[in-house]
Design a protein around this motif. Sequence first.
Motif, PDB file in Angstrom:
ATOM      1  N   HIS A  12     -14.480  -3.527  29.053  1.00 36.18           N
ATOM      2  CA  HIS A  12     -15.697  -3.941  29.622  1.00 36.18           C
ATOM      3  C   HIS A  12     -15.748  -5.109  27.781  1.00 36.18           C
ATOM      4  O   HIS A  12     -15.390  -4.732  26.739  1.00 36.18           O
ATOM      5  N   ASP A  13     -17.232  -6.324  27.884  1.00 40.45           N
ATOM      6  CA  ASP A  13     -18.322  -6.417  27.034  1.00 40.45           C
ATOM      7  C   ASP A  13     -19.051  -5.924  27.519  1.00 40.45           C
ATOM      8  O   ASP A  13     -19.601  -6.117  28.112  1.00 40.45           O
ATOM      9  N   PRO A  14     -19.960  -5.838  26.439  1.00 40.72           N
ATOM     10  CA  PRO A  14     -21.657  -5.226  26.618  1.00 40.72           C
ATOM     11  C   PRO A  14     -22.421  -6.180  27.440  1.00 40.72           C
ATOM     12  O   PRO A  14     -23.319  -6.888  27.090  1.00 40.72           O
ATOM     13  N   ASN A  41     -14.100   4.334  27.746  1.00 37.48           N
ATOM     14  CA  ASN A  41     -15.266   3.200  27.885  1.00 37.48           C
ATOM     15  C   ASN A  41     -14.661   2.203  26.308  1.00 37.48           C
ATOM     16  O   ASN A  41     -14.035   3.136  25.801  1.00 37.48           O
ATOM     17  N   LEU A  42     -13.879   1.354  26.657  1.00 42.84           N
ATOM     18  CA  LEU A  42     -13.183   0.226  26.392  1.00 42.84           C
ATOM     19  C   LEU A  42     -13.626  -1.319  26.275  1.00 42.84           C
ATOM     20  O   LEU A  42     -13.941  -1.827  27.400  1.00 42.84           O
ATOM     21  N   THR A  43     -13.938  -1.038  24.914  1.00 46.77           N
ATOM     22  CA  THR A  43     -14.751  -2.859  24.615  1.00 46.77           C
ATOM     23  C   THR A  43     -14.142  -3.241  24.459  1.00 46.77           C
ATOM     24  O   THR A  43     -13.113  -4.344  23.315  1.00 46.77           O
ATOM     25  N   ASP A 108     -23.277   4.683  25.910  1.00 45.82           N
ATOM     26  CA  ASP A 108     -23.796   4.835  27.306  1.00 45.82           C
ATOM     27  C   ASP A 108     -25.394   4.226  27.419  1.00 45.82           C
ATOM     28  O   ASP A 108     -25.755   2.835  27.687  1.00 45.82           O
ATOM     29  N   THR A 109     -25.925   4.726  26.576  1.00 41.56           N
ATOM     30  CA  THR A 109     -27.076   4.233  26.686  1.00 41.56           C
ATOM     31  C   THR A 109     -28.101   2.910  26.297  1.00 41.56           C
ATOM     32  O   THR A 109     -27.934   2.076  25.793  1.00 41.56           O
TER      33      THR A 109
END
Length: 203
Positions: A12-14, A41-43, A108-109
């Motif tokens: 993902h990307d935030p 999570n992988l950015t 995550d937050t």
Amino acid sequence: MTGTDTSLFYIHDPMCSWCWGFRPTWDALKRALPTSIHVINLTGGLAPDSDQVMPIAMQQTIEDYWHTIQQQLGTEFNFDFWRKNQPRRSTYIACRAAIAADNQGAQDTMIDAIQQAYYLRALNPSDRSVLLQLAAELELQTETFTRDLESPVTHAEFKRQRALAHSLPIQGFPSLVLKRGEQLAGITLNYLDVKPMLDAIAA
């Protein structure tokens, strides 16, 4: 396809709007996963650091994406963002913020805070000042976060995550890939229903 050596990569990307659209279903999927599956999570990184304001045509295109996602998924967006900011095609810093927050157990937050800031609060996570504001709101050690945001270690970890993400069988962001031992399996996303993804993971 479960076991103690099983991982589920979330690529993902935030600042990816489809990732924001997928967020409620992703949260539900994580709650429903067997405890034996380790979520990672992988950015992947959408856009490198830039100080250039987006061309108006690009701004309109991305705003149109928001409208499409809202219509298709019912996702909430605050379109004031496009009037209140000078948007830049620059998401790598938000990815590094997630990594820096992970050093304090708050990955995550921080991802959630970046998404809410961008899509609901009309704040620009391409701005370092906004990310520092979010770190303070999350009560992180802000001096540590500030240092980690641009540290060589963080840059190296982001580079590693990007390389790993793009080596996996993905179809853009967001994507899910299950890894068991050396086996990799792309999981087809369903933006509105957890069950097909759970069935695919269990298959």
